[in-house]
Motif scaffolding. Structure first.
Motif, mmCIF file in Angstrom:
data_model
loop_
_atom_site.group_PDB
_atom_site.id
_atom_site.type_symbol
_atom_site.label_atom_id
_atom_site.label_comp_id
_atom_site.label_asym_id
_atom_site.label_seq_id
_atom_site.Cartn_x
_atom_site.Cartn_y
_atom_site.Cartn_z
ATOM 1 N N MET A 43 0.830 -1.209 0.000
ATOM 2 C CA MET A 43 0.000 0.000 0.000
ATOM 3 C C MET A 43 0.864 1.258 0.000
ATOM 4 O O MET A 43 0.534 2.254 -0.649
ATOM 5 C CB MET A 43 -0.932 -0.010 1.210
ATOM 6 N N HIS A 44 1.962 1.196 0.746
ATOM 7 C CA HIS A 44 2.870 2.340 0.769
ATOM 8 C C HIS A 44 3.447 2.585 -0.627
ATOM 9 O O HIS A 44 3.539 3.729 -1.088
ATOM 10 C CB HIS A 44 3.999 2.088 1.775
ATOM 11 N N THR A 45 3.829 1.513 -1.300
ATOM 12 C CA THR A 45 4.355 1.629 -2.662
ATOM 13 C C THR A 45 3.281 2.139 -3.614
ATOM 14 O O THR A 45 3.550 2.978 -4.485
ATOM 15 C CB THR A 45 4.876 0.266 -3.151
ATOM 16 N N LEU A 46 2.058 1.647 -3.454
ATOM 17 C CA LEU A 46 0.943 2.092 -4.290
ATOM 18 C C LEU A 46 0.685 3.578 -4.098
ATOM 19 O O LEU A 46 0.469 4.316 -5.068
ATOM 20 C CB LEU A 46 -0.310 1.281 -3.945
ATOM 21 N N LEU A 65 -6.057 3.687 3.999
ATOM 22 C CA LEU A 65 -5.884 2.247 4.176
ATOM 23 C C LEU A 65 -4.511 1.934 4.766
ATOM 24 O O LEU A 65 -4.370 1.088 5.651
ATOM 25 C CB LEU A 65 -6.023 1.535 2.827
ATOM 26 N N GLU A 66 -3.504 2.640 4.275
ATOM 27 C CA GLU A 66 -2.139 2.441 4.774
ATOM 28 C C GLU A 66 -2.072 2.736 6.274
ATOM 29 O O GLU A 66 -1.406 2.026 7.033
ATOM 30 C CB GLU A 66 -1.186 3.353 4.007
ATOM 31 N N THR A 67 -2.778 3.783 6.694
ATOM 32 C CA THR A 67 -2.785 4.149 8.113
ATOM 33 C C THR A 67 -3.358 3.026 8.967
ATOM 34 O O THR A 67 -2.846 2.719 10.055
ATOM 35 C CB THR A 67 -3.610 5.436 8.324
ATOM 36 N N ILE A 68 -4.431 2.404 8.466
ATOM 37 C CA ILE A 68 -5.039 1.301 9.213
ATOM 38 C C ILE A 68 -4.036 0.174 9.404
ATOM 39 O O ILE A 68 -3.842 -0.336 10.522
ATOM 40 C CB ILE A 68 -6.300 0.781 8.483
ATOM 41 N N TYR A 69 -3.359 -0.233 8.322
ATOM 42 C CA TYR A 69 -2.435 -1.368 8.424
ATOM 43 C C TYR A 69 -1.141 -0.993 9.141
ATOM 44 O O TYR A 69 -0.468 -1.859 9.698
ATOM 45 C CB TYR A 69 -2.160 -1.943 7.033
#
Length: 687
Positions: A43-46, A65-69
């Motif tokens: 997700m970070h790469t995306l 979404l990245e924050t959630i994970y």
């Protein structure tokens, strides 16, 4: 710009696949930290790729979404099914809007806002109910970050100074840069990075956000993050005034030097008692670790992205080269010249090697296709209220990319049918004494010149009597027609035929199975169905390994040339023609074994009077079946460039394609699998 867009889309498609695959595994193992980290990194790469391309709305959406994970991997919130379901829903939305990052469709734009709100609310809800909060939140901590970029970091456009600057977004920082003195003694290369950095950072974040700054370069740099002090050292003049100046040639600061500096500060100046501080790890252990990592990177296999169109063009050119080489070999054979023969042999060897290399470049592991159906099975089984276990086997089997691209839709239809019509409901399975969870297995394996793909389930099976009754009522057959079980199952593929009692969103409209068969036939494949009531159904696809070039055996029948795929051939014999003329059982005894045979002269209605006294016999083998094919003569091995046949040959059972010979004439390529299958059916009928 279009090329950049294509690269971006290819990258995000790979990331979507990685995220989806990890999520499916996380459903079974929600506490697997490696899978959680994999989802976060993807997700970070995306997010980063979308930001660089300019898809700001996509990047902002992924950020939530990245924050959630990020909080899941930091154990601030617990991963549960609601988060996973929301992530799947978000992926479906992202797959659509990455193609139109400005979201011009008002319906998509409205859904984008709604889904963004759901993700934010989901984050707030889980934070509110979380009992395991980050103990460092709100507490400042001082870190020492050692960053030594790889010497080739500039080659991909990365500016390491910007990464140092990005650290300041996490809190207060002081940075020192250092030049590699030994490298400066050598010839200076402006494309090489000689600089390393040391950064003191005061932040409320833990180590993960710091490491994320370097996520795109972590494989090509030496990075070390060390905790110096539980408190804000950069706010203490007693600390900052004793820090060294930024001298490029000075000795780098270390954890031990900072520890000594902290210990010299008066007790009353410290706001918070220092807790246990780690020892200096910049000794031999660090050097060994970095050296080991460097060796791994040097040994890593590099790869590049190549357009599928370029690979297709390469295969076309190689095919033309093979055809030209055949013409050269024929000319050399007809014109005795030792020098020319040597050149022709060398060209044949080189073209064969080039063909094999080009062919391998177009092969793709079928696991890339199988992965798509994990998500399909999950969503449809949930929609139907069924519990299904999806298994795959033989994912390392390789197929031509064109064939794999053509298989996606047929396999999707077959899996949907297994889920909708094959697998029973949980209650019915329990009543029948079956496991509550049904099973669908997708497997592949090599056999001869073909790759076979099986889709099998342990569901209710197909009742041939019901198919027959439905076919009679639909007017497809009459009551007096006598059909074998295989012929009855083949009725499933008749356009418009359906056993479904009602139309659903999943199946039952009478379209699909006929399309499946057409798509498989278009790539020179075949499809068979096996089923047993109450046990399950198995659909088997037989596919050619490639659509381009094969090694074959060139044979002749009454002046007409044919190619038999070499990989299907077990052995060749020569026998008197009289052995065929006096035989009524169509069996030959070869090496002490009785083998059924097929005489191509007889199949093609060629007059017996013109037959040679000797007949060449080619024994073909497929799985456990053998058959002997009789031809007039065997000419020799031949590299065949496969071409599609015209409409007059399209429905011929024996023919799978054609090739151009060195003299410009045409030779038909025989389909060994269909020859064997037809002979086996004929034998069973006569028995």
């Amino acid at each position: 710009m279009e090329n950049l867009h294509n690269v971006y889309l290819e990258e995000v498609e790979d990331l979507f696949s990685k995220i989806e695959e990890s999520l499916l595994l996380l459903e079974k193992a929600p506490e697997d930290s490696s899978l959680i980290a994999e989802v976060f990194r993807s997700m970070h790469t995306l997010k980063g790729s979308s930001s660089m391309y300019g898809s700001i709305k996509v990047a902002d959406f992924v950020h939530n979404l990245e924050t959630i994970y990020d909080k899941v991997r930091s154990h601030e919130i617990e991963l549960d099914q609601t988060i996973i379901d929301a992530t799947f829903k978000s992926l479906d939305h992202l797959k659509k809007i990455v193609h139109t990052p400005d979201i011009p469709d008002p319906i998509d734009a409205k859904y984008h806002v709604k889904l963004t709100s759901e993700i934010i609310n989901l984050l707030d809800e889980h934070q509110g109910h979380s009992e395991n909060t980050n103990t460092l939140a709100g507490n400042k901590k001082t870190f020492l970050i050692s960053f030594n970029p790889g010497k080739n970091i500039f080659s991909d456009g990365t500016n390491p100074a910007l990464l140092i600057d990005e650290l300041s977004d996490l809190g207060k920082s002081r940075a020192w840069s250092y030049i590699d003195g030994t490298a400066m003694d050598k010839k200076f290369n402006p494309r090489t990075c000689y600089t390393s950095w040391k950064v003191i950072l005061v932040t409320e974040a833990d180590e993960n956000p710091i490491r994320d700054v370097f996520i795109f370069v972590e494989d090509t740099c030496k990075l070390k993050i060390e905790s110096v002090y539980d408190g804000d050292l950069l706010s203490l003049p007693e600390f900052t005034t004793q820090l060294p100046i930024n001298d490029l040639s000075a000795k780098p600061i270390t954890l031990s030097s900072l520890t000594k500096l902290v210990s010299s500060i008066p007790e009353e100046a410290l706001q918070v008692e220092s807790e246990e501080i780690a020892n200096d790890h910049e000794g031999d252990e660090e050097m060994e670790e970095n050296a080991s990592k460097s060796r791994v990177q040097e040994e890593a296999i590099t790869s590049i992205r190549v357009s599928a169109d370029k690979l297709d063009e390469l295969m076309n050119q190689v095919s033309e080269l093979v055809t030209t080489q055949a013409g050269l070999s024929l000319y050399a054979e007809n014109n005795f010249d030792p020098a020319l023969n040597a050149i022709a042999d060398n060209v044949e060897k080189l073209s064969r090697q080039l063909r094999d290399i080009a062919f391998e470049m177009t092969l793709i592991q079928i696991s890339n296709l199988f992965r798509r159906f994990n998500r399909v099975t999950r969503d449809i089984s949930t929609q139907l209220g069924k519990s299904v276990k999806f298994l795959t086997e033989g994912g390392d089997t390789e197929l031509d990319k064109k064939i794999i691209d053509s298989l996606a839709d047929p396999l999707m239809h077959l899996i949907r049918n297994s889920l909708d019509h094959g697998i029973e409901s949980k209650e019915e399975r329990v009543r029948l004494g079956k496991p509550e969870k049904g099973t669908i297995k997708l497997s592949s394996y090599y056999s001869g010149a073909k790759v076979f793909i099986k889709i099998e389930d342990d569901g209710k099976g197909i009742d041939p009597q019901k198919i027959r009754e439905k076919a009679i009522s639909s007017g497809l057959i009459s009551k007096d027609d006598k059909l074998t079980e295989k012929e009855i199952y083949d009725l499933i593929f008749v356009p418009g035929f359906s056993m479904a009692k009602s139309v659903t969103d999943i199946s039952g409209r009478g379209v699909g199975m006929d399309v499946v068969k057409k798509n498989i036939l278009d790539i020179r494949g075949d499809i068979t169905v096996e089923s047993k009531i109450g046990v399950g159904t198995k659909v088997i696809l037989g596919l050619p390994l490639t659509l381009s070039v094969i090694d074959g055996l060139l044979v002749n029948v009454q002046g007409t040339s044919f190619i038999v795929p070499l990989i299907d051939i077990q052995k060749c014999f020569e026998i008197p023609r009289a052995e065929l003329s006096n035989d009524f059982n169509e069996l030959l005894v070869l090496d002490g074994e009785k083998i059924p045979y097929l005489d191509l002269r007889k199949e093609f209605d060629i007059r017996e009077e013109t037959a040679p006294k000797k007949t060449s016999v080619i024994v073909l083998e497929n799985e456990e079946n053998k058959i002997a094919v009789c031809v007039d003569s065997i000419i020799g091995e031949y590299q065949a460039v496969l071409k599609p046949v015209g409409k007059y040959y399209r429905n011929q059972e024996f023919v799978s394609g054609a090739t151009i010979l060195g003299d410009g004439s045409i030779a038909l390529v025989l389909d060994a699998y269909k020859i064997i299958a037809r002979k086996m059916i004929k034998q069973k009928k006569s028995a």
